[in-house]
Design a protein around this motif. Sequence first.
Motif, PDB file in Angstrom:
ATOM      1  N   VAL A 104       0.768  -1.365  -0.358  1.00 51.92           N
ATOM      2  CA  VAL A 104      -0.277  -0.305  -0.286  1.00 51.92           C
ATOM      3  C   VAL A 104       0.579   0.855   0.003  1.00 51.92           C
ATOM      4  CG1 VAL A 104      -1.753   1.465   1.278  1.00 51.92           C
ATOM      5  CG2 VAL A 104      -2.030  -1.092   1.483  1.00 51.92           C
ATOM      6  N   ALA A 105       0.474   2.339  -0.967  1.00 53.12           N
ATOM      7  CA  ALA A 105       1.094   3.046  -0.696  1.00 53.12           C
ATOM      8  C   ALA A 105       0.094   4.270   0.171  1.00 53.12           C
ATOM      9  CB  ALA A 105       1.367   3.412  -2.612  1.00 53.12           C
ATOM     10  N   THR A 125       5.514 -10.351   2.874  1.00 56.47           N
ATOM     11  CA  THR A 125       5.494  -9.470   4.070  1.00 56.47           C
ATOM     12  C   THR A 125       4.454  -8.207   3.511  1.00 56.47           C
ATOM     13  OG1 THR A 125       7.961  -9.737   4.316  1.00 56.47           O
ATOM     14  CG2 THR A 125       6.935  -7.351   5.611  1.00 56.47           C
ATOM     15  N   ALA A 126       3.638  -7.720   4.560  1.00 57.87           N
ATOM     16  CA  ALA A 126       2.524  -6.516   3.774  1.00 57.87           C
ATOM     17  C   ALA A 126       3.659  -4.973   4.026  1.00 57.87           C
ATOM     18  CB  ALA A 126       1.427  -6.141   4.562  1.00 57.87           C
ATOM     19  N   PHE A 127       3.691  -4.113   2.813  1.00 59.86           N
ATOM     20  CA  PHE A 127       4.196  -3.037   3.048  1.00 59.86           C
ATOM     21  C   PHE A 127       3.217  -1.717   3.377  1.00 59.86           C
ATOM     22  CE2 PHE A 127       9.200  -3.175   3.039  1.00 59.86           C
ATOM     23  CZ  PHE A 127       8.884  -4.732   2.045  1.00 59.86           C
ATOM     24  N   LEU A 128       3.453  -0.517   3.758  1.00 63.49           N
ATOM     25  CA  LEU A 128       2.932   0.492   4.133  1.00 63.49           C
ATOM     26  C   LEU A 128       3.724   1.371   3.312  1.00 63.49           C
ATOM     27  CD1 LEU A 128       0.116   1.610   4.250  1.00 63.49           C
ATOM     28  CD2 LEU A 128       0.560   2.789   6.264  1.00 63.49           C
ATOM     29  N   VAL A 129       3.660   2.076   2.153  1.00 61.22           N
ATOM     30  CA  VAL A 129       4.932   3.594   2.286  1.00 61.22           C
ATOM     31  C   VAL A 129       4.525   4.826   1.706  1.00 61.22           C
ATOM     32  CG1 VAL A 129       6.607   3.182   0.365  1.00 61.22           C
ATOM     33  CG2 VAL A 129       6.335   1.198   1.173  1.00 61.22           C
ATOM     34  N   VAL A 130       4.856   5.762   2.621  1.00 58.47           N
ATOM     35  CA  VAL A 130       4.146   7.090   2.238  1.00 58.47           C
ATOM     36  C   VAL A 130       4.804   7.410   1.681  1.00 58.47           C
ATOM     37  CG1 VAL A 130       4.409   9.147   3.459  1.00 58.47           C
ATOM     38  CG2 VAL A 130       3.719   7.143   4.802  1.00 58.47           C
ATOM     39  N   THR A 131       5.151   8.168   0.426  1.00 59.38           N
ATOM     40  CA  THR A 131       5.318   8.676  -0.596  1.00 59.38           C
ATOM     41  C   THR A 131       5.594  10.409  -1.379  1.00 59.38           C
ATOM     42  OG1 THR A 131       6.768   8.301  -2.293  1.00 59.38           O
ATOM     43  CG2 THR A 131       4.451   7.244  -2.281  1.00 59.38           C
ATOM     44  N   HIS A 132       6.167  10.825  -1.578  1.00 58.63           N
ATOM     45  CA  HIS A 132       5.385  11.699  -2.145  1.00 58.63           C
ATOM     46  C   HIS A 132       6.245  11.438  -3.595  1.00 58.63           C
ATOM     47  CE1 HIS A 132       6.420  14.308   1.396  1.00 58.63           C
ATOM     48  NE2 HIS A 132       5.099  14.671   0.852  1.00 58.63           N
ATOM     49  N   ASP A 133       6.591  10.279  -3.960  1.00 64.87           N
ATOM     50  CA  ASP A 133       7.301  10.161  -5.443  1.00 64.87           C
ATOM     51  C   ASP A 133       6.274   9.838  -6.521  1.00 64.87           C
ATOM     52  OD1 ASP A 133       8.460   8.844  -7.860  1.00 64.87           O
ATOM     53  OD2 ASP A 133      10.264   8.225  -6.246  1.00 64.87           O
ATOM     54  N   SER A 162       6.002   7.948  -9.301  1.00 66.56           N
ATOM     55  CA  SER A 162       6.568   6.719  -9.770  1.00 66.56           C
ATOM     56  C   SER A 162       6.645   5.649  -8.855  1.00 66.56           C
ATOM     57  CB  SER A 162       7.676   7.239 -10.919  1.00 66.56           C
ATOM     58  OG  SER A 162       9.082   6.915  -9.397  1.00 66.56           O
ATOM     59  N   ILE A 163       7.010   5.819  -7.292  1.00 64.86           N
ATOM     60  CA  ILE A 163       6.420   4.607  -6.229  1.00 64.86           C
ATOM     61  C   ILE A 163       5.334   4.445  -6.253  1.00 64.86           C
ATOM     62  CG2 ILE A 163       7.107   4.685  -4.270  1.00 64.86           C
ATOM     63  CD1 ILE A 163       9.551   4.539  -5.625  1.00 64.86           C
ATOM     64  N   ALA A 164       4.512   5.134  -5.894  1.00 62.18           N
ATOM     65  CA  ALA A 164       3.142   5.328  -5.513  1.00 62.18           C
ATOM     66  C   ALA A 164       2.255   4.437  -6.891  1.00 62.18           C
ATOM     67  CB  ALA A 164       2.303   6.493  -5.799  1.00 62.18           C
ATOM     68  N   ALA A 165       3.361   4.691  -8.336  1.00 63.48           N
ATOM     69  CA  ALA A 165       2.036   4.410  -9.444  1.00 63.48           C
ATOM     70  C   ALA A 165       2.628   2.573  -9.498  1.00 63.48           C
ATOM     71  CB  ALA A 165       2.158   4.601 -10.458  1.00 63.48           C
ATOM     72  N   ARG A 166       3.218   2.460  -8.409  1.00 62.81           N
ATOM     73  CA  ARG A 166       4.076   0.753  -8.231  1.00 62.81           C
ATOM     74  C   ARG A 166       3.123   0.260  -7.389  1.00 62.81           C
ATOM     75  NH1 ARG A 166       9.933   1.836 -10.030  1.00 62.81           N
ATOM     76  NH2 ARG A 166       9.445   3.301  -9.790  1.00 62.81           N
ATOM     77  N   CYS A 167       2.782   0.774  -6.892  1.00 60.45           N
ATOM     78  CA  CYS A 167       1.974  -0.355  -5.552  1.00 60.45           C
ATOM     79  C   CYS A 167       0.765  -0.777  -5.466  1.00 60.45           C
ATOM     80  CB  CYS A 167       1.681   0.853  -3.931  1.00 60.45           C
ATOM     81  SG  CYS A 167       3.635   1.178  -3.440  1.00 60.45           S
ATOM     82  N   ASP A 168       0.220  -1.844  -4.910  1.00 60.79           N
ATOM     83  CA  ASP A 168      -1.360  -2.088  -4.895  1.00 60.79           C
ATOM     84  C   ASP A 168      -2.133  -2.011  -4.881  1.00 60.79           C
ATOM     85  OD1 ASP A 168       0.270  -4.459  -6.436  1.00 60.79           O
ATOM     86  OD2 ASP A 168       0.564  -5.701  -4.386  1.00 60.79           O
ATOM     87  N   ARG A 169      -2.109  -0.521  -3.504  1.00 61.65           N
ATOM     88  CA  ARG A 169      -3.372   0.252  -3.571  1.00 61.65           C
ATOM     89  C   ARG A 169      -2.617   1.338  -3.048  1.00 61.65           C
ATOM     90  NH1 ARG A 169      -5.749  -2.111   1.826  1.00 61.65           N
ATOM     91  NH2 ARG A 169      -7.800   0.304   2.781  1.00 61.65           N
ATOM     92  N   VAL A 170      -3.682   2.721  -3.098  1.00 66.72           N
ATOM     93  CA  VAL A 170      -3.048   3.817  -2.757  1.00 66.72           C
ATOM     94  C   VAL A 170      -3.714   4.350  -2.368  1.00 66.72           C
ATOM     95  CG1 VAL A 170      -2.468   6.608  -4.114  1.00 66.72           C
ATOM     96  CG2 VAL A 170      -2.216   4.157  -5.193  1.00 66.72           C
ATOM     97  N   ILE A 171      -3.730   5.391  -1.256  1.00 63.75           N
ATOM     98  CA  ILE A 171      -4.586   5.846  -0.430  1.00 63.75           C
ATOM     99  C   ILE A 171      -4.273   6.643  -0.253  1.00 63.75           C
ATOM    100  CG2 ILE A 171      -5.330   5.946   2.403  1.00 63.75           C
ATOM    101  CD1 ILE A 171      -4.451   2.835   2.607  1.00 63.75           C
TER     102      ILE A 171
END
Length: 232
Positions: A37-38, A197-205, A207-216
């Motif tokens: 998740v982003a 492993t599940a990931f929750l990734v805070v990002t301003h990028d 192109s990174i968010a676009a490669r996550c499976d879910r965006v909050i």
Amino acid sequence: TPLVQLDGLRKSYNLGRPNEVEVLHGLALQVRRGEFVALIGPSGSGKSTLLNVLGLLEPPTAGSYRLLGEETAGLDDTTLTRLRGQALGFVFQFHHLLPAFTALENVTLPMLMRDGRIAPAAEARARELLGAIGLGEALHKKPGELSGGMQQRVAMARALASRPPLVLADEPTGNLDRHSADEVFALMRRLHEELGTAFLVVTHDPSIAARCDRVIELVDGRIVSDRPQAKT
Ligand code: ADP
Ligand code: ADP
């Protein structure tokens, strides 16, 4: 049970009475095992605050936060520390590696701190993890002898050494150039696939968010969108 379940979660900062400022306004959120998740949103929208609450570093002001099915409200510090160690790994924008210790020591130190010893199996796992992510030659190097991308990969190994079901990552690629950022992100995806492993990734990028499976997306302390994303 979801890994994370938030219901009506509120967080206020008390800047000295009567200046109570509410930053998170009643969030509902579930994160399930193995999700990637982003978490995006403008600066000041509450992303770091949410990550601090999810990481059991800051207590919510109101509402419910269940982690691995366990209600965290009212738990004492010892129990919170235990639950944190069992459930969570952390990766930060700045790697926070200890400069006087080698890559291998940086990965095993959290186990030493937690268990009072480093079990041989745990050290073997740390070596294997570092080897698997291309740092086999760098086991005995100190952070200052490694590139920024390599340092962040060591930090990733440290977060995953205890096999937490969920890793909370705050701008994990924010301090890296494009090439290193892509490399570190690819590593996160690979560890996600291999270890589940599940990931929750805070990002301003983007192109990174676009490669996550879910965006909050968080805006002004509210979730304004939460959508699945097809793999690219
Ligand atoms: P980012 O946008 O990268 O999350 P911020 O500048 O918003 O960074 O916040 C950096 C850190 O400072 C966070 O850990 C946050 O909790 C803390 N912080 C932000 N605003 C305040 C404030 N008004 N008072 C105290 N701490 C703050
Ligand atoms: P983001 O990570 O999205 O940039 P933050 O969670 O850092 O947002 O900040 C959200 C809001 O909470 C901001 O208005 C910030 O100033 C405030 N804030 C964050 N941490 C603190 C703190 N420790 N004390 C007071 N206000 C804070």
